[in-house]
Design a protein around this motif. Structure first.
Motif, PDB file in Angstrom:
ATOM      1  N   SER A  20      25.511  35.071  16.008  1.00 25.22           N
ATOM      2  CA  SER A  20      24.693  35.611  17.092  1.00 25.22           C
ATOM      3  C   SER A  20      23.247  35.428  16.668  1.00 25.22           C
ATOM      4  N   TRP A  21      22.338  35.630  17.590  1.00 20.35           N
ATOM      5  CA  TRP A  21      20.930  35.362  17.281  1.00 20.35           C
ATOM      6  C   TRP A  21      20.407  36.273  16.173  1.00 20.35           C
ATOM      7  N   GLY A  22      20.862  37.522  16.197  1.00 15.66           N
ATOM      8  CA  GLY A  22      20.422  38.444  15.157  1.00 15.66           C
ATOM      9  C   GLY A  22      20.853  37.967  13.778  1.00 15.66           C
ATOM     10  N   LEU A  23      22.087  37.459  13.720  1.00 13.75           N
ATOM     11  CA  LEU A  23      22.618  36.973  12.453  1.00 13.75           C
ATOM     12  C   LEU A  23      21.842  35.747  11.976  1.00 13.75           C
ATOM     13  N   LEU A  24      21.527  34.850  12.913  1.00 11.16           N
ATOM     14  CA  LEU A  24      20.754  33.654  12.564  1.00 11.16           C
ATOM     15  C   LEU A  24      19.387  34.049  12.013  1.00 11.16           C
ATOM     16  N   LEU A  25      18.775  35.053  12.650  1.00  5.99           N
ATOM     17  CA  LEU A  25      17.465  35.501  12.178  1.00  5.99           C
ATOM     18  C   LEU A  25      17.566  36.099  10.782  1.00  5.99           C
ATOM     19  N   ASN A  26      18.641  36.808  10.554  1.00  6.36           N
ATOM     20  CA  ASN A  26      18.850  37.384   9.230  1.00  6.36           C
ATOM     21  C   ASN A  26      18.917  36.282   8.175  1.00  6.36           C
ATOM     22  N   ASP A  27      19.721  35.231   8.474  1.00  8.64           N
ATOM     23  CA  ASP A  27      19.777  34.083   7.560  1.00  8.64           C
ATOM     24  C   ASP A  27      18.387  33.502   7.362  1.00  8.64           C
ATOM     25  N   GLY A  28      17.658  33.400   8.465  1.00  8.91           N
ATOM     26  CA  GLY A  28      16.335  32.800   8.420  1.00  8.91           C
ATOM     27  C   GLY A  28      15.386  33.583   7.526  1.00  8.91           C
ATOM     28  N   VAL A  29      15.394  34.909   7.687  1.00  8.10           N
ATOM     29  CA  VAL A  29      14.480  35.721   6.887  1.00  8.10           C
ATOM     30  C   VAL A  29      14.861  35.662   5.414  1.00  8.10           C
ATOM     31  N   GLU A  30      16.166  35.601   5.133  1.00  7.99           N
ATOM     32  CA  GLU A  30      16.569  35.464   3.736  1.00  7.99           C
ATOM     33  C   GLU A  30      16.053  34.164   3.132  1.00  7.99           C
ATOM     34  N   ALA A  31      16.099  33.094   3.944  1.00  9.62           N
ATOM     35  CA  ALA A  31      15.641  31.800   3.437  1.00  9.62           C
ATOM     36  C   ALA A  31      14.130  31.785   3.242  1.00  9.62           C
ATOM     37  N   VAL A  87      19.956  46.346  25.254  1.00  9.93           N
ATOM     38  CA  VAL A  87      21.257  46.189  24.586  1.00  9.93           C
ATOM     39  C   VAL A  87      21.265  44.934  23.724  1.00  9.93           C
ATOM     40  N   MET A  88      20.723  43.834  24.272  1.00 14.84           N
ATOM     41  CA  MET A  88      20.686  42.591  23.485  1.00 14.84           C
ATOM     42  C   MET A  88      19.841  42.772  22.235  1.00 14.84           C
ATOM     43  N   LEU A  89      18.751  43.502  22.414  1.00 12.33           N
ATOM     44  CA  LEU A  89      17.870  43.765  21.278  1.00 12.33           C
ATOM     45  C   LEU A  89      18.600  44.583  20.217  1.00 12.33           C
ATOM     46  N   PHE A  90      19.367  45.553  20.686  1.00 12.83           N
ATOM     47  CA  PHE A  90      20.091  46.405  19.751  1.00 12.83           C
ATOM     48  C   PHE A  90      21.155  45.608  18.998  1.00 12.83           C
ATOM     49  N   GLU A  91      21.816  44.702  19.715  1.00 11.95           N
ATOM     50  CA  GLU A  91      22.814  43.847  19.055  1.00 11.95           C
ATOM     51  C   GLU A  91      22.141  43.013  17.973  1.00 11.95           C
ATOM     52  N   ALA A  92      21.004  42.423  18.328  1.00 11.66           N
ATOM     53  CA  ALA A  92      20.299  41.586  17.355  1.00 11.66           C
ATOM     54  C   ALA A  92      19.860  42.418  16.157  1.00 11.66           C
ATOM     55  N   PHE A  93      19.404  43.636  16.454  1.00 11.41           N
ATOM     56  CA  PHE A  93      18.954  44.564  15.423  1.00 11.41           C
ATOM     57  C   PHE A  93      20.090  44.869  14.439  1.00 11.41           C
ATOM     58  N   LEU A  94      21.268  45.205  14.991  1.00 10.39           N
ATOM     59  CA  LEU A  94      22.396  45.534  14.114  1.00 10.39           C
ATOM     60  C   LEU A  94      22.877  44.306  13.353  1.00 10.39           C
ATOM     61  N   SER A  95      22.972  43.171  14.040  1.00 14.52           N
ATOM     62  CA  SER A  95      23.432  41.963  13.357  1.00 14.52           C
ATOM     63  C   SER A  95      22.445  41.566  12.275  1.00 14.52           C
ATOM     64  N   PHE A  96      21.174  41.787  12.580  1.00 14.94           N
ATOM     65  CA  PHE A  96      20.138  41.453  11.612  1.00 14.94           C
ATOM     66  C   PHE A  96      20.305  42.288  10.347  1.00 14.94           C
ATOM     67  N   LEU A  97      20.719  43.541  10.514  1.00 14.25           N
ATOM     68  CA  LEU A  97      20.917  44.403   9.357  1.00 14.25           C
ATOM     69  C   LEU A  97      22.250  44.147   8.677  1.00 14.25           C
ATOM     70  N   GLY A  98      23.036  43.214   9.233  1.00 17.34           N
ATOM     71  CA  GLY A  98      24.338  42.932   8.639  1.00 17.34           C
ATOM     72  C   GLY A  98      25.391  43.937   9.052  1.00 17.34           C
ATOM     73  N   LEU A  99      25.153  44.657  10.154  1.00 14.17           N
ATOM     74  CA  LEU A  99      26.116  45.678  10.573  1.00 14.17           C
ATOM     75  C   LEU A  99      26.769  45.336  11.898  1.00 14.17           C
ATOM     76  N   GLY A 100      26.418  44.212  12.474  1.00 17.93           N
ATOM     77  CA  GLY A 100      26.939  43.893  13.799  1.00 17.93           C
ATOM     78  C   GLY A 100      27.992  42.803  13.732  1.00 17.93           C
ATOM     79  N   VAL A 101      27.712  41.703  14.465  1.00 12.91           N
ATOM     80  CA  VAL A 101      28.601  40.554  14.466  1.00 12.91           C
ATOM     81  C   VAL A 101      28.686  40.007  13.040  1.00 12.91           C
ATOM     82  N   SER A 102      29.906  39.757  12.576  1.00  9.92           N
ATOM     83  CA  SER A 102      29.995  39.286  11.193  1.00  9.92           C
ATOM     84  C   SER A 102      30.424  37.823  11.161  1.00  9.92           C
TER      85      SER A 102
END
Lengths: 309, 421
Positions: B366-377, B346-361
């Motif tokens: 959340s960690w997924g969102l932070l990773l998304n920012d990181g990959v963009e940078a 479940v945690m992985l799925f949350e990170a996955f969705l947040s990473f795609l910009g579809l989860g926590v906004s």
């Protein structure tokens, strides 16, 4: 043979039922969003809005729309028009993205199977050696760490620090290699664990002992008598593996900016392009169903004890 | 033991000796403690070193995540686009509220807080002196709205709940303006990554726990009801599960999240008092119950003809009571094993969705969102490794620990593993 046809027909009817359910639910959700796909943007003159609605068949009553779309899909495989990508039908988008995603998935799966089985065999044959410990630690790593983390670290390492691979683009082998590696790694890790468990179980069987006792070389025993039995769980894992690779490709295509189905789907979702998103969901459902059926068939062919039902 | 009674009895006369022997036996049996299934499992778990290390790491993580507002961290949302973008990890001291753009008094949070409270003091005094109800109401409303708009905490932290607000107050009272330097560096908007990783842990862990509980409740009730009633009910319920199984859920969920993210839908849900993150928990929980229901149903099927069920029926217990008081506690072992495997996915799925910009906004983290920012940078020419490595490391370590603990618990609850080491 009759078993086979009956089985295929049964699977097909299940698939149609599932597709119908997915379609109905998505359609209801789509239509329950107030307004229409164009009402959020700058206001257009009423005449143009009428034209737009006519083109996307939004002026018909909802039941008529539901029926029209269904007929279009069933008779012509026509998934409608994308509401965000100008002048693109959903079919065109899928036709463009499909080869990219499939190539990526095939590379990833082939890599995962070869690497996973080799690792599993080595760690089972040389049990409790350093190689075994290292490989299994790597497998736990591959299972626990999400593939987008692996991909970001891989980009950091192999694209920016040691400039081994290009950062993006699509077409050449070196451009496919890194995304396919990141996509296949978790699957490879799982396959390695399955192979190792299967091998260890098979190695204690009587027929293996007999094979050793009659003086066959170790290599022959393992390749001929141990490995085929040990690979059964791996074959049954291939169905979930395909699903995993397809979902994994959603993120990897985004990270590596590949023009596949996954990145189109994500774009459709973030930009609220409902027709495209729905078409993609239906396509993915068909894909997964087809792959699972193939895997089941393969399993029945390899293991005669399994009856198709 | 029994031989000592028979041999000791007749030699010495009287019942005294027999009594003594019996007493001895009883004393010995009192020494022997029955080991319950759970105790036994726990003992086995304790011997598993990786599982125990993982357990302690997770306890530590959960405590840290819960205590985050109390820790002397920097603000997770305060941006500094001028001076602090992409600072590498460093030990430079930082003053809380020191950014000139905030225009805090003396460039400190504490001074600003004191100033704000002093400005409120007048109104508060009036509130105490006021006698009629209407004025009191008006004044307390004024205070509340001023706190909601002008309180300096709102610029440092986002959307604090009641407990977190109180914890932040304690933190300011204890640590003052001190903040840990940016050990993890800063991100593209100049926010401190250490603070963001900590605040992100809260969201990621809560999603993991709440969504798992949702899936637990749905899965166990569904499976238990199907298994207990059997027959046609069971067949119909399980056919439905089969159908859900064949739907590629991740894709449907993404479609669903798209739908739920629509402005108008959001407003409608908000009018019922449901915010997006709650929906998010429920949606994730609602797709992970399928396997749980199958497992529970299988167990219940094998238990429902046991004698204790018959006994409960005889004394007139209702079906409801039999299912939830007699049967469900008996399948708890399987449920716990499966639970420990669900939390990481479940945690992985949350990170996955947040990473795609579809989860926590944003501005939630959340960690997924932070990773998304990181990959963009990452795609920028210079290598800002810290924006990827720290959130990724945190997520990976947590999932690692959860996996190890899950394996450990599964082995510990497996009776075949007894006396094996």
């Amino acid at each position: 043979m009759r078993d086979l046809i009956g089985y295929l027909l049964k699977r097909l009817s299940w698939m149609l039922l599932t597709l119908w359910a997915v379609y109905t639910v998505s359609f209801v959700l789509m239509r329950s969003v107030p307004g229409n796909p164009f009402s959020g943007e700058r206001s257009v003159p009423p005449a143009i809005e009428r034209q737009l609605k006519a083109r996307y068949n939004l002026d018909a009553p909802p039941l008529q729309q539901y029926w029209d779309y269904l007929v279009g899909v069933v008779t012509r495989f026509d998934l409608g028009w994308s509401t965000r990508l100008e002048d693109y039908s959903v079919n065109q988008v899928i036709a463009e993205g499909f080869p990219v995603s499939v190539t990526l998935a095939i590379f990833a799966l082939v890599f995962a199977i070869i690497f996973g089985i080799t690792a599993g065999v080595i760690s089972a044959v040389y049990r409790r050696s350093t190689a075994d410990v290292m490989l299994m630690a790597a497998a736990v790593f591959g299972i626990a760490v999400p593939n987008f983390v692996i991909a970001s670290l891989a980009i950091l390492l192999f694209v920016f620090m040691i400039q081994l691979f290009p950062a993006g683009g699509w077409g050449t082998l070196s451009q496919v290699a890194l995304p396919a590696f990141c996509l296949g790694l978790p699957v490879a890790a799982y396959i390695a664990r399955l192979t190792r468990t299967g091998m260890l179980e098979m190695l204690t069987r009587d027929h293996v002992r007999t094979a050793f006792a009659k003086g066959l070389p170790k290599r022959t025993v393992i390749m001929r008598h141990v490995l085929p039995g040990a690979l059964l769980p791996v074959v049954s894992y291939l169905g979930p593996a395909v699903a995993r690779v397809l979902t994994g490709s959603l993120v990897l295509e985004k990270i590596f900016a590949l023009p596949g189905m996954g990145s189109h789907f994500i774009n459709a979702a973030t930009q609220r392009d409902y027709t495209l998103a729905m078409g993609m969901v239906l396509t993915y459902t068909v894909l997964l169903f087809a792959m699972n059926t193939l895997v089941d068939l393969a399993y029945a062919i390899i293991d005669p004890r399994v009856k198709l039902q | 033991m029994s031989s000592s009674i028979t041999s000791g009895g007749p030699v010495r006369s009287g019942g005294n000796a027999t009594e003594e022997a019996l007493e001895r036996l009883l004393a010995e049996s009192r020494e022997i403690r029955g080991v319950s299934l759970w105790q036994d499992a726990f003992n086995r778990l304790r011997r598993n070193r990786t599982a125990m290390i993982s357990l302690w790491c997770l306890v530590l993580l959960a405590t840290a995540a819960f205590m985050t507002p109390l820790l002397p961290l920097q603000s997770p949302i305060d941006k500094d686009l001028n001076n602090r973008r992409f600072l590498p990890p460093n030990l430079q001291s930082v003053v809380l509220g020191g950014r000139p753009g905030l225009k805090f008094k003396d460039g400190k949070l504490t001074s600003e807080l004191a100033k704000f409270e002093a400005s409120l003091a007048g109104t508060q005094k009036k509130l105490i002196e006021a006698t009629d109800l209407e004025t009191q109401q008006k004044l307390s409303n004024e205070i509340e709205s001023r706190i909601a708009v002008e309180h300096p905490f709102n610029q440092m932290w986002n959307n604090l709940g009641g407990v977190a607000w109180w914890m932040c107050k304690v933190r300011v009272a204890v640590f003052g303006d001190y903040a840990i330097p940016s050990l993890f560096g800063t991100d593209k908007l100049g926010r401190d990554l250490l603070a963001r990783v900590f605040w992100g842990a809260r969201v990621s862990l809560i999603v993991g726990i709440v969504a798992t509980l949702v899936s637990l409740i749905i899965g166990v009730s569904y499976g238990a009801i199907a298994g207990y009633f059997g027959g046609r009910v069971d067949a119909a319920m399980m056919r439905f599960v089969d159908m859900l199984y064949s739907i590629p859920f991740i894709f449907v969920v993404i479609f669903l999240v798209t739908f739920l993210g629509e402005e108008t839908v959001k407003q409608e849900l908000a009018s019922y008092g449901i915010d997006q993150i709650t929906i998010f928990y429920i949606v994730i929980g609602a797709i992970y119950w399928l396997t749980m229901s199958r497992v529970v149903r299988g167990q219940i099927l094998s238990l429902r003809h046991e004698q204790f069920v018959e006994a409960a029926k005889t004394v007139g217990a209702s079906s409801w009571r039999i299912v939830f008081r007699h049967l469900v506690p008996n399948v708890l072992g399987v449920v716990i094993v499966y639970l420990t495997l669900t939390i990481p996915s479940v945690m992985l799925f949350e990170a996955f969705l947040s990473f795609l910009g579809l989860g926590v906004s944003p501005p939630d983290v959340s960690w997924g969102l932070l990773l998304n920012d990181g990959v963009e940078a990452l795609s920028i020419v210079k290598v800002f490794w810290w924006v990827v490595v720290f959130p990724g490391g945190a997520l990976a370590a947590t999932l690692f620990a959860l996996n190890f603990l899950g394996d450990g618990i599964r082995d510990a609850l497996d009776p075949r593993m007894k006396n094996r080491d």
